[in-house]
Each structure stands twice: as C-alpha cells, then as structure tokens.
Design a protein around this motif. Structure first.
Motif, PDB file in Angstrom:
ATOM      1  N   ILE A   1       3.835  -0.528   4.388  1.00 13.99           N
ATOM      2  CA  ILE A   1       3.336   0.658   3.685  1.00 13.99           C
ATOM      3  C   ILE A   1       4.521   1.372   3.038  1.00 13.99           C
ATOM      4  O   ILE A   1       5.524   1.658   3.700  1.00 13.99           O
ATOM      5  CB  ILE A   1       2.623   1.616   4.663  1.00 13.99           C
ATOM      6  CG1 ILE A   1       1.462   0.893   5.357  1.00 13.99           C
ATOM      7  CG2 ILE A   1       2.113   2.861   3.925  1.00 13.99           C
ATOM      8  CD1 ILE A   1       0.872   1.664   6.513  1.00 13.99           C
TER       9      ILE A   1
ATOM     10  N   LEU B   1      -0.478  10.003   5.957  1.00 11.78           N
ATOM     11  CA  LEU B   1      -0.978   9.031   6.934  1.00 11.78           C
ATOM     12  C   LEU B   1      -0.161   9.175   8.214  1.00 11.78           C
ATOM     13  O   LEU B   1       1.068   9.179   8.169  1.00 11.78           O
ATOM     14  CB  LEU B   1      -0.816   7.607   6.382  1.00 11.78           C
ATOM     15  CG  LEU B   1      -1.128   6.456   7.342  1.00 11.78           C
ATOM     16  CD1 LEU B   1      -2.614   6.409   7.677  1.00 11.78           C
ATOM     17  CD2 LEU B   1      -0.679   5.123   6.743  1.00 11.78           C
TER      18      LEU B   1
ATOM     19  N   GLU C   1       0.853  -1.184   0.000  1.00 14.04           N
ATOM     20  CA  GLU C   1       0.000   0.000   0.000  1.00 14.04           C
ATOM     21  C   GLU C   1       0.895   1.241   0.000  1.00 14.04           C
ATOM     22  O   GLU C   1       1.960   1.232   0.618  1.00 14.04           O
ATOM     23  CB  GLU C   1      -0.823  -0.053   1.292  1.00 14.04           C
ATOM     24  CG  GLU C   1      -1.885   0.976   1.418  1.00 14.04           C
ATOM     25  CD  GLU C   1      -2.631   0.819   2.746  1.00 14.04           C
ATOM     26  OE1 GLU C   1      -3.731   1.351   2.835  1.00 14.04           O
ATOM     27  OE2 GLU C   1      -2.118   0.185   3.686  1.00 14.04           O
ATOM     28  N   HIS C   2       0.460   2.304  -0.660  1.00 19.23           N
ATOM     29  CA  HIS C   2       1.309   3.491  -0.776  1.00 19.23           C
ATOM     30  C   HIS C   2       0.597   4.750  -0.289  1.00 19.23           C
ATOM     31  O   HIS C   2      -0.579   4.974  -0.609  1.00 19.23           O
ATOM     32  CB  HIS C   2       1.733   3.698  -2.237  1.00 19.23           C
ATOM     33  CG  HIS C   2       2.489   4.965  -2.469  1.00 19.23           C
ATOM     34  ND1 HIS C   2       1.881   6.138  -2.844  1.00 19.23           N
ATOM     35  CD2 HIS C   2       3.811   5.261  -2.329  1.00 19.23           C
ATOM     36  CE1 HIS C   2       2.788   7.105  -2.951  1.00 19.23           C
ATOM     37  NE2 HIS C   2       3.970   6.590  -2.631  1.00 19.23           N
ATOM     38  N   PHE C   3       1.295   5.536   0.509  1.00 20.81           N
ATOM     39  CA  PHE C   3       0.866   6.895   0.841  1.00 20.81           C
ATOM     40  C   PHE C   3       2.014   7.821   0.472  1.00 20.81           C
ATOM     41  O   PHE C   3       3.182   7.424   0.558  1.00 20.81           O
ATOM     42  CB  PHE C   3       0.539   7.035   2.335  1.00 20.81           C
ATOM     43  CG  PHE C   3      -0.779   6.437   2.717  1.00 20.81           C
ATOM     44  CD1 PHE C   3      -1.924   7.215   2.822  1.00 20.81           C
ATOM     45  CD2 PHE C   3      -0.879   5.071   2.957  1.00 20.81           C
ATOM     46  CE1 PHE C   3      -3.145   6.661   3.164  1.00 20.81           C
ATOM     47  CE2 PHE C   3      -2.104   4.503   3.296  1.00 20.81           C
ATOM     48  CZ  PHE C   3      -3.238   5.301   3.404  1.00 20.81           C
TER      49      PHE C   3
ATOM     50  N   HIS D   1      -6.172  14.910  12.182  1.00 27.22           N
ATOM     51  CA  HIS D   1      -7.001  13.974  11.410  1.00 27.22           C
ATOM     52  C   HIS D   1      -7.900  14.725  10.430  1.00 27.22           C
ATOM     53  O   HIS D   1      -8.046  14.330   9.276  1.00 27.22           O
ATOM     54  CB  HIS D   1      -7.832  13.089  12.333  1.00 27.22           C
ATOM     55  CG  HIS D   1      -8.634  12.066  11.592  1.00 27.22           C
ATOM     56  ND1 HIS D   1      -8.051  11.008  10.937  1.00 27.22           N
ATOM     57  CD2 HIS D   1      -9.965  11.968  11.340  1.00 27.22           C
ATOM     58  CE1 HIS D   1      -8.982  10.292  10.332  1.00 27.22           C
ATOM     59  NE2 HIS D   1     -10.169  10.863  10.557  1.00 27.22           N
TER      60      HIS D   1
ATOM     61  N   GLY E   1      -5.622  10.818   3.569  1.00 30.16           N
ATOM     62  CA  GLY E   1      -4.951  10.099   4.656  1.00 30.16           C
ATOM     63  C   GLY E   1      -5.743  10.230   5.934  1.00 30.16           C
ATOM     64  O   GLY E   1      -6.968  10.245   5.918  1.00 30.16           O
ATOM     65  N   GLY E   2      -5.035  10.352   7.056  1.00 29.39           N
ATOM     66  CA  GLY E   2      -5.700  10.479   8.340  1.00 29.39           C
ATOM     67  C   GLY E   2      -4.804   9.974   9.453  1.00 29.39           C
ATOM     68  O   GLY E   2      -3.657   9.573   9.200  1.00 29.39           O
ATOM     69  N   VAL E   3      -5.332   9.999  10.661  1.00 22.34           N
ATOM     70  CA  VAL E   3      -4.588   9.520  11.829  1.00 22.34           C
ATOM     71  C   VAL E   3      -5.149   8.166  12.235  1.00 22.34           C
ATOM     72  O   VAL E   3      -6.363   8.022  12.402  1.00 22.34           O
ATOM     73  CB  VAL E   3      -4.727  10.494  13.019  1.00 22.34           C
ATOM     74  CG1 VAL E   3      -3.988   9.948  14.247  1.00 22.34           C
ATOM     75  CG2 VAL E   3      -4.203  11.887  12.654  1.00 22.34           C
ATOM     76  N   LEU E   4      -4.261   7.189  12.403  1.00 25.18           N
ATOM     77  CA  LEU E   4      -4.674   5.890  12.931  1.00 25.18           C
ATOM     78  C   LEU E   4      -3.971   5.656  14.258  1.00 25.18           C
ATOM     79  O   LEU E   4      -2.747   5.765  14.345  1.00 25.18           O
ATOM     80  CB  LEU E   4      -4.321   4.764  11.962  1.00 25.18           C
ATOM     81  CG  LEU E   4      -5.122   4.693  10.664  1.00 25.18           C
ATOM     82  CD1 LEU E   4      -4.597   3.554   9.801  1.00 25.18           C
ATOM     83  CD2 LEU E   4      -6.611   4.524  10.953  1.00 25.18           C
TER      84      LEU E   4
ATOM     85  N   CYS F   1       4.680  -2.572  10.128  1.00 19.95           N
ATOM     86  CA  CYS F   1       3.889  -2.372  11.345  1.00 19.95           C
ATOM     87  C   CYS F   1       3.519  -3.725  11.942  1.00 19.95           C
ATOM     88  O   CYS F   1       3.480  -4.730  11.248  1.00 19.95           O
ATOM     89  CB  CYS F   1       2.586  -1.641  11.036  1.00 19.95           C
ATOM     90  SG  CYS F   1       2.746  -0.179  10.019  1.00 19.95           S
ATOM     91  N   ASP F   2       3.199  -3.698  13.238  1.00 21.70           N
ATOM     92  CA  ASP F   2       2.658  -4.907  13.850  1.00 21.70           C
ATOM     93  C   ASP F   2       1.253  -5.202  13.328  1.00 21.70           C
ATOM     94  O   ASP F   2       0.896  -6.351  13.106  1.00 21.70           O
ATOM     95  CB  ASP F   2       2.569  -4.732  15.373  1.00 21.70           C
ATOM     96  CG  ASP F   2       3.932  -4.811  16.042  1.00 21.70           C
ATOM     97  OD1 ASP F   2       4.863  -5.318  15.393  1.00 21.70           O
ATOM     98  OD2 ASP F   2       4.053  -4.370  17.192  1.00 21.70           O
ATOM     99  N   GLU F   3       0.458  -4.158  13.182  1.00 21.48           N
ATOM    100  CA  GLU F   3      -0.977  -4.332  12.944  1.00 21.48           C
ATOM    101  C   GLU F   3      -1.380  -4.256  11.474  1.00 21.48           C
ATOM    102  O   GLU F   3      -2.498  -4.629  11.131  1.00 21.48           O
ATOM    103  CB  GLU F   3      -1.782  -3.283  13.723  1.00 21.48           C
ATOM    104  CG  GLU F   3      -1.743  -3.460  15.239  1.00 21.48           C
ATOM    105  CD  GLU F   3      -0.450  -2.958  15.877  1.00 21.48           C
ATOM    106  OE1 GLU F   3       0.296  -2.222  15.195  1.00 21.48           O
ATOM    107  OE2 GLU F   3      -0.177  -3.321  17.020  1.00 21.48           O
ATOM    108  N   LEU F   4      -0.480  -3.712  10.639  1.00 19.34           N
ATOM    109  CA  LEU F   4      -0.838  -3.503   9.236  1.00 19.34           C
ATOM    110  C   LEU F   4       0.211  -4.131   8.330  1.00 19.34           C
ATOM    111  O   LEU F   4       1.340  -4.373   8.739  1.00 19.34           O
ATOM    112  CB  LEU F   4      -0.912  -2.000   8.912  1.00 19.34           C
ATOM    113  CG  LEU F   4      -1.900  -1.157   9.701  1.00 19.34           C
ATOM    114  CD1 LEU F   4      -1.760   0.314   9.299  1.00 19.34           C
ATOM    115  CD2 LEU F   4      -3.317  -1.629   9.442  1.00 19.34           C
TER     116      LEU F   4
ATOM    117  N   GLU G   1      -0.768  13.792   0.491  1.00 21.04           N
ATOM    118  CA  GLU G   1      -1.522  12.690   1.078  1.00 21.04           C
ATOM    119  C   GLU G   1      -0.727  12.122   2.266  1.00 21.04           C
ATOM    120  O   GLU G   1       0.360  11.583   2.078  1.00 21.04           O
ATOM    121  CB  GLU G   1      -1.734  11.613   0.010  1.00 21.04           C
ATOM    122  CG  GLU G   1      -2.513  10.417   0.483  1.00 21.04           C
ATOM    123  CD  GLU G   1      -2.359   9.250  -0.475  1.00 21.04           C
ATOM    124  OE1 GLU G   1      -3.381   8.741  -0.916  1.00 21.04           O
ATOM    125  OE2 GLU G   1      -1.198   8.863  -0.785  1.00 21.04           O
TER     126      GLU G   1
END
Lengths: 283, 562
Positions: free
Chosen positions: B168, B41, B13-15, B131, B139-142, B162-165, B39
């Motif tokens: 990127i 993230l 995935e790219h930002f 955000h 984008g946004g804040v996660l 990332c651990d969760e994703l 853009e």
C-alpha cells in the motif's frame, strides 16, 4: 453483478442440540433447525463477488415458513441483500428433483442472475443432487468443488480453482462463461488482498448484521401459484424418487464394559498397564 | 525482520495516510487526520484492537499537553477507562516494614486527570470510534493485518508491505506499532541493542468485586488508588511494583530495568510473586486470590532512547515505537505522550499538505515535539547532564554506601518529611539516577528507619507459570514461528531463559529452555526455543541472539485484559 445463493434448513446436528428417539429416529420437533453448515461457503463466495464487483446477493430457500430464520441466519452470519422463501404445502415432501424444478423456476423469476451459488451437499439428505439438478433446470454451466473464484464481469467469464479428489488431491483451474452455477467446496477460501476490499467487506457485513434485525422487510415468500407451477409436478406428486424402505442406522455398541481406575491407585494402574501392554506394539 | 521490499510501487493501492497500530497513539493520529478530511487507513495486527496491547494501566491527561485522549474521544472516561486515580502512594518496603509516602503532589503535577485502564476494552472502544471517523474519509480500521515492512521506491519509503494485503502506498505513514515496532527498525531509527535502555513490566490482573475494592481501599465508585512499591522485596533487582484499582479487578505488576534483570538472572514472574505474596498486600487482596490474566511488556526508557527526530521520509514514529515512554521516577507516563505525538504527527502532515509539501511532515513533526515541550519531558536535559556523574560506578557506589551508612540513615531520618518532597518533585525525579541507590537502597533504608511493620496476613497463592500460560489464549501459527534463535549457545542466548517472562530455569513449558548436549564426551550448554507460549514482549530480542518479528495478523497471543 446479480447473484443468488441457495440455502437449506437442516436439523442442528451439533452435540447437545440434536435429539433422537429410542429407535434412533431423529426427533424433528425437539431438534432446532439451522442453516446447512456447508452453505456458509457458498455465501462467502457470493459475498466476495459482491465486494469485488458490487451488485446484489439474493438468498433463497425452500421449506416451511419456519425457514425464515434460516434466511435471517444467512443474512446475519455472512451476507444477504434480499431473501426469498419458497413455501407452500404443495411443495411438501419433494425429492431433490421436484425441489430442483421448483428452485430453478424461482431463480428464473428473479431475472437473469450471473451466478448461482450452492453449498456442497446438505447435512441431512447428503445427496449433493439438488444443486446440480437445479443447474440442469437453469441450463447453466456448473463448476463444483470450488475453492477459489475470480469473476471477470467485462468478459462475462468466471475462473475457478476446484479441488479434484482422487488418490492424490489435485487443484485444477477451469473457466466458464456467465451465467454459471458454482458449488462451493468446504475448503473454499475467499481472497481479499486489498485494503479497500477488506473495508468494503467490513462495511457490507456490518450492514447485513444490522439489516438482519428487521430481515422480514427484505423477505419475499412465493407459493406455487406465484411461481406458476403445476402442483402435479412439484412436492410429493412431482417426486420420482420412491423410498422402498428405511433401515435404521445400527446403534453403536454401547454395552462396552468399563472399569474405573483411580490414577492414584498404584496397584490398579499396574494392572491397567499389564492389560494394555499387549496392544502397545500395535499387535 | 522483514526487509524493505522494492516492488513496482506505482501499481500499489494508495491511501493518503496509513496508520500502523490501533493503540492510543495510532487512534489519536487517525482521529486528527480523519477530522481534517484526510483519507486514513488504520492497520492493526490483533484480531481486535487491544488484543496485543499491555500497559501497567494508568493513562494521564496533562494540562500542558496539546492533545488529551478525551479531547479527541469525548466519552472516553465514561466508556473506556476503569477508575479515576484519586490517591497515589509510594510504599517503601524493607522486610515486613513499610514506610508510605503520599505522592499527591507529583501525581497531581500538571495532571488534568488520571484513570486506570485495561487495554483490550479501552483500545477496542477507541478503534470503533476511529473506524467511524476514518470510514467517513474513505478509509477505516482493519484488524488482523500485520504490516511487515516498508514499501520503497528508489530507496525512499513510499508505503508499507503487509502479510495479508498487497503493498500500500501512502503520502504519510504513521508507525504507532508499539515498543517492538518493526517499521522503526526497518527504517533504521530504533534498535534492540542495549538492555539498559529498557524496562520490562509483568502484570497480573486480579479479580476483585467492586464492593470489596470499595471496602479494602476505602474508595467510592468514582475513586481509585494507585500504589507504587520499592525496597528490598525484589532480590536487589532495580525496579519496583505497582497496584492500580480497576472497576472490578486490580492491576498488580512489577517494572524492572532490563539490564538489572538480566544481570541478576532474575525470574520476572517470581519477582511479581514476591510482591503479590508480601504481607503488606494482604490488606487489599480478596480472600480468594483469582488471577484473570498474566501479561508482560517491554517499556522503553525515554530518557535514553526517545528519538529526537523520529521520522524518515514519509514515515513518522509515534508512542512506544519512538521510545516515547517517560519514567518520571516511580511514575510512568506513556499513553499520554503517545496521544500527544499521534496528534502532532497528524497535525504536521496536515500543515505540510496545506503548504503543498506533504513529504516535509517529518521535519514539522520533530519541530512540534520539541516546541510543545514533549521532548523535554521525555529526555530532560538535566538528566542528560547529571547522569554522567550520578550513574558512574564510582559515584553510585559511594552514594549507595553513604545512604546505607549511619550518617546516611541519620540524614534520611531527619529528612523524613523531606523525602516525601523529593518523591513529589518532578524536577528532582527528572534527575533521579538509574542506579541501585534510587530504586533499592533509599526505599529500603527509608523503611528500615521510618517504617512500621505490616500487620496484615497474606495467604494469596499466585498461579504457577505453567498455569498462567495455560490461561492465556493463543492462535499459534503452526509451522511458522515468528522468532528464530540465531545463536543457540548459552553465552549468546542463555539470559532469555530467565529474563523471558514465560520461561524459567527448570521449566519445560516456556519459550526458552536450557539444555545440555553431550557430544563425544564433551558437554555443551545450549538454549532451545518454542515460540508457542510467547507473549510477544520482545525481551529476547534484546537479551538473546534472535531474529524477532511479530506473528502474522490475528496469530499469536490474544490478551483479554491487557
């Protein structure tokens, strides 16, 4: 992708909310109604589908007009686009069969949803029948105890991991064509492994919380006439279940003798230790 | 530490921009990027922005800085900070004698404003604004996402893992992931090697009603006080204390040189208690002492570690991650520099992109840090020049003796007014040697010679370490500890027992414990580790032999105040 989630209002059985009379009967009037806790997993499964594939999540319930709040709760706590409450005095006292017939008819009124979600049994009836019977009415394949879900809209197929409990719990992966009926297990875990999916979930949840402030704009109520249902086949009259008798749940023995021991009192504590000693070995 | 992952990065995935960490540095970078249509993230490992963040509690806005937090976030002071600091003092303490110096001049030097803050409310407010801005760009804040390493392609950094994703890709990665930045370490830009490059801060947030603050500090609603403490109340450990007024609480803490703390085998929580229970503080503490939160943090000493070229490939370090924490004598400035650096890093990327050379952002960023004067604040040349002499053992010993001698005392007495001027000179403070003389001897002798006895009573009884840990919120990642003790021998890791702010000798409920193992008639002192009470300060990564990582997203300690 169009999905429908079934939810039910149940007495709030949490400590401090629920109220029973002397005979152990539930005092319905003094116990608030809440969304069936297991339905949250069905809503989360539907939200995952909405995040990944777009579309629409309709949440439906059958019950008295007060169940509007249950639908609002579903929208606020997880997600919903539109809300449907199936409500009519003619539907009162329906068993699971009459309920399923009514719900299946209502779902067909929404068009042809690709997925219908239900939670794993309700906190009050606990039969776990309504979902599968509704599915029978819809003539869809059913996958129960679903803990993970992957939809392929192009191929019109759904793949699910389901928990099979036996002597040893197993997880099996099954596939079904769409449309399909999914019963989410309490172990259901939505999976969001990309940032864009997480951002979309965050956006949708914020939108739904906002929408819940004026949820009645999104709410449609249907009675038996609007669903073109014959009163003889719904509600109490349409329920084949006969309740022959009701046995009260035996009260827990509350007459136990309790002795208060002051932990600072060495003698009393020594006595307590002596008393407990025989059980310490597991005898 | 998680090693860089070489995956099939092309599919990732790219930002355009990924900002790691939603503190003030990350927030500033993200805001500037988003304002320029990039853009962006933002990935934050806490359950909410600020839940992992601790600061002493003052944020400055400098006249000379190209970016201030309220430039970027207009309602910041009204909505996210506690009180403006309108008075600033240094209390030099010896026994119960106190000599106070007004720090007005140095406090106001180059200062537009200075507010006390608590990081949980501040950072979560910032993250909401960020955000809104970044969502506009796609984008946004996660939150709850821990970036654990660098995504590489043919050895070059092209994104994050990332651990969760899933991994990127990004055209620029801004690492604003704090003092224990795993990205800075994975890129080989920073390490955890030398205790003398660090300070350790511990802090108690104490409940006080606003009217009591008004009364005890003689301040109006829009006024506040900062006090700094030095002298003989910290058992000879090099460092000092602070007290800042918040809206309805006080931030009271201590900051010590980690090498001194380690060498003295001092217990940070006990040194904090020395301050909290000193008679001098009795005049400000409420009748009923009640602590809201105990917290700790490592502070890099920018004079020694601020990185002159804090980038590698597309990775740009910002704030604590780059060692951008300025200790200007007793005044510590960090968040303002993180904001400036964040803004400059974003600016550098935007310029590089407009020149069609997005991957040259790092060079531009380093240039900007230098040209905007940030580097000279962080690493004053005059300190580099003078420390070789002033911090040599011979000179510092002689100086210390001189100050303690009758001649030195006479000098300090005669210079009573002058010491105030020295404390108020940013130039002199920039040269201040990191020695016992500056931190302990001068304040002590000043108080002995010029001080007045403290008159207040102080019957505050701070909570025990066990109680402090008990009040903290943890979501322990059971079975998946984030720190591994590599060498359990007392020689290698014993210092952690005392230096860890949630461990102590003769205390079994902390992270590190000392144990004696008897084997075949011989005895061995070893150290054992339980990460459950960890406040994620990173001290043990430096003073003990450990493999240190942050917990997974949302796991570990959660600060409510910060």
């Amino acid at each position: 992708m169009h999905t429908v989630v079934l939810t039910k209002g149940v007495p709030d059985f949490r400590e401090g909310m629920v109220s029973f009379d002397e005979d152990g009967h539930l005092e319905r009037g003094n116990t608030p109604t809440t969304m069936n806790p297991n339905d949250e997993h069905a809503l989360r499964a539907a939200l995952q589908t909405r995040v990944r594939h777009g579309g629409q999540v309709d949440v439906m319930s059958m019950g008295p007009p007060g169940y509007k709040d249950v639908l609002r709760e579903a929208m606020e706590s997880v997600y919903a686009d539109d809300l449907y409450l199936i409500s009519d005095k003619q539907f009162a006292a329906a068993d699971t069969w009459a309920t399923a017939i009514t719900l299946a008819t209502a779902i067909q009124h929404l068009g042809e949803p690709s997925l219908v979600f239900a939670g794993f049994k309700t906190a009050d009836g606990e039969t776990g029948h309504t979902g599968p019977q509704t599915c029978w009415g819809l003539d869809m394949p059913i996958i129960t105890h679903v803990i993970a879900l992957d939809v392929d809209p192009e191929a019109k197929r759904v793949r699910a991991k389901r928990l099979v409990e036996g002597d040893v719990s197993e997880i099996e992966t099954v596939e079904a064509p769409l449309p399909a009926f999914i019963v989410a297990d309490p172990e259901f875990e939505p999976s969001y492994r990309t940032a864009r999916h997480r951002l979309e979930r965050k956006r949708l949840r914020a939108e739904a919380r906002e929408r819940a402030g004026s949820f009645e704009d999104q709410l449609t109520m249907w009675d038996h006439e609007e669903l073109n249902l014959d009163p003889d086949y719904v509600g109490l009259d349409g329920s084949p279940t006969i309740v022959s008798s009701v046995d009260p749940i035996p009260k827990a023995p509350s007459e136990r003798e309790a002795t208060v021991v002051d932990p600072e009192d060495a003698d009393a504590m020594a006595g307590l230790v002596d008393e407990l000693a025989p059980y310490a070995g597991g005898d | 530490m998680t090693d860089a992952v070489d995956v099939d990065a092309a599919d990732a995935e790219h930002f355009e921009a990924v900002v790691v960490g939603a503190g003030p540095g990350g927030a500033a970078a993200a805001a500037v990027l988003a304002n320029n249509g990039v853009e962006t993230l933002v990935l934050e490992r806490g359950v909410e922005a600020g839940s992992k963040n601790v600061s002493g509690g003052l944020i400055y806005a400098e006249r000379s800085a190209p970016y201030t937090i309220d430039d970027l976030f207009p309602d910041f002071r009204e909505e996210a900070s506690e009180r403006p600091v309108t008075r600033n003092y240094m209390d030099n303490i010896a026994g119960d004698r106190v000599h106070t110096v007004d720090l007005k001049d140095v406090h106001e030097h180059d200062t537009l404003w200075c507010d006390s803050v608590l990081r949980r409310p501040m950072d979560s407010w910032l993250a909401d604004r960020v955000h809104e801005l970044t969502a506009e760009t796609g984008g946004g804040v996660l939150t709850g996402v821990r970036v654990n390493g660098l995504l590489r392609e043919d050895g070059e950094i092209v994104g994050v893992t990332c651990d969760e994703l899933d991994p990127i890709r990004a055209d620029v990665v801004v690492a604003a992931d704090g003092v224990n930045s795993e990205l800075a370490r994975a890129a080989g830009l920073m390490d955890w090697e030398e205790p003398n490059e660090w300070f350790q801060g511990v802090k108690a947030v104490v409940d006080v009603e606003p009217d009591v603050i008004a009364d005890r500090f003689d301040v109006a609603e829009d006024e506040g006080v900062a006090r700094l403490f030095g002298g003989d109340l910290f058992d000879g450990v090099r460092g000092g204390g602070f007290l800042y007024t918040n809206r309805d609480s006080l931030s009271i803490g201590t900051v010590f040189h980690l090498d001194s703390l380690a060498a003295e085998r001092a217990e940070p929580h006990e040194l904090l208690d020395n301050l909290l229970t000193h008679p001098h503080l009795g005049q400000w503490l409420p009748d009923e002492y009640s602590e809201r939160e105990y917290s700790a943090k490592l502070v890099p000493d920018s004079k020694k570690v601020a990185h002159g070229s804090p980038f590698r490939d597309r990775l740009l370090l910002v704030g604590d991650a780059a060692g951008q924490m300025q200790a200007q004598g007793p005044i510590i400035k960090g968040m303002n520099h993180a904001v400036t650096a964040g803004g400059l890093a974003a600016e550098a990327y935007i310029e590089a992109r407009s020149r069609n050379a997005p991957y040259s952002a790092g060079d531009l960023y380093a240039d900007k840090l230098r040209d905007e004067g940030v580097m000279d604040k962080l690493r004053p040349t005059r300190y580099e020049l003078s420390r070789r002499v002033s911090e040599s053992d011979a000179v510092s010993g002689a100086l210390d003796g001189l100050v303690r001698s009758s001649v030195g005392r006479l000098g300090l007495r005669a210079a009573g007014g002058l010491t105030g001027r020295v404390f108020n000179s940013p130039f002199a403070l920039g040269m201040l040697p990191d020695t016992h003389t500056s931190y302990v001897t001068v304040p002590t002798v000043l108080a002995e010679e010029l001080g007045e006895p403290a008159t207040a009573e102080n019957d505050a009884t701070p909570p025990t370490l066990e109680e402090r840990i008990g009040e903290l919120t943890y979501d322990t990642d059971v079975g998946n500890p984030h720190i591994e003790l590599v060498d359990e021998s007392y020689e290698a890791s014993g210092t952690a027992v005392t230096a860890c702010p949630v461990s102590a000798r003769d205390f079994g409920g902390g992270c590190y414990r000392e144990e004696t193992v008897r084997t075949d008639g011989s005895e061995e002192r070893v150290v054992s580790l339980d990460t459950q009470p960890c406040v994620e300060c990173g001290t043990c990564a430096i003073v003990a032999d450990t493999e240190w990582t942050h917990p997974r997203g949302g796991k570990g300690v959660e600060f409510d105040q910060g």
